[in-house]
Design an enzyme around this catalytic site. Structure first.
Site, PDB file in Angstrom:
ATOM      1  CB  CYS A  82      -2.592  29.847 -23.936  1.00  0.00           C
ATOM      2  SG  CYS A  82      -0.859  30.101 -24.372  1.00  0.00           S
ATOM      3  CB  ILE A  83      -2.763  34.588 -22.324  1.00  0.00           C
ATOM      4  CG1 ILE A  83      -3.906  34.051 -21.464  1.00  0.00           C
ATOM      5  CG2 ILE A  83      -2.714  36.117 -22.260  1.00  0.00           C
ATOM      6  CD1 ILE A  83      -5.285  34.570 -21.814  1.00  0.00           C
TER       7      ILE A  83
END
Length: 145
Positions: A82-83
Site C-alpha cells: 500500500c503506501i
C-alpha cells in the site's frame, strides 16, 4: 519504503516478483496499474482507504484468491503493498493466511510479525475478527457433515 520498491521495476525483477497487489490503488503517492507494469508483471489494484470505517472486508476473498493464484504459479512471487505496508496490505495478507492456511488471526499476526512490523487500523482488525468468527463457524459446520 515498499511503495518505492513497488514503483521500481528493476528492484521488482531483482527480487523475483511476478505479481503485484496494490491495496492503495489510485491513492496519492501510489502509482501503478497494469499499463505501468506492462506484460512482465501481473497487477491487481484495490482502491482502499486506510480509515477504520472503510470496509476492506469486501476485498478479502478476491485479494486472497489473487495472492493464492500468484503463489501457485511456478516461481510465483508477490509483492502486496500500500503506501507504508503496515495496515491495508497487512490486513489483506492476514486475511489470506486465515482463509488459505487456516490460521487464527493471532497465528497469522505472529507469522507476519516474523518478517515485518505491521499495524492494521482498529477497523481492519475488527473486520479480521469478524472473518475469524465466520471461518470458525464454517469449519464447525464442515466437521458436522
Amino acid at each position: 519504503m515498499f511503495s518505492a520498491v513497488a514503483h521500481n521495476k528493476e528492484e521488482l525483477r531483482k527480487h523475483g516478483i511476478t505479481h503485484i497487489l496494490n491495496a492503495a490503488h489510485n491513492a496519492c503517492g501510489s502509482k501503478g496499474n497494469q499499463a505501468f507494469y506492462g506484460k512482465e508483471f501481473c497487477y491487481h489494484g484495490i482502491a482502499a482507504d486506510d480509515f477504520p470505517d472503510f470496509d476492506l472486508s469486501i476485498y478479502f476473498r478476491s485479494a486472497s484468491e489473487y495472492i493464492h493464484k500468484a503463489l501457485s504459479v511456478p516461481n510465483g512471487k508477490i509483492l502486496v503493498h500500500c503506501i507504508l505496508g503496515k495496515s491495508r496490505s497487512a490486513t489483506l495478507v492476514l486475511a489470506y493466511l486465515m482463509m488459505h492456511h487456516n490460521l487464527s488471526l493471532a497465528a497469522a499476526v505472529e507469522r507476519v510479525l516474523q518478517s515485518r512490523a505491521i499495524f492494521p487500523n482498529r477497523g481492519f482488525l475488527k473486520q479480521l475478527q469478524d472473518l475469524e468468527l465466520k471461518l470458525r463457524h464454517k469449519r464447525k459446520l464442515c466437521q458436522l457433515q
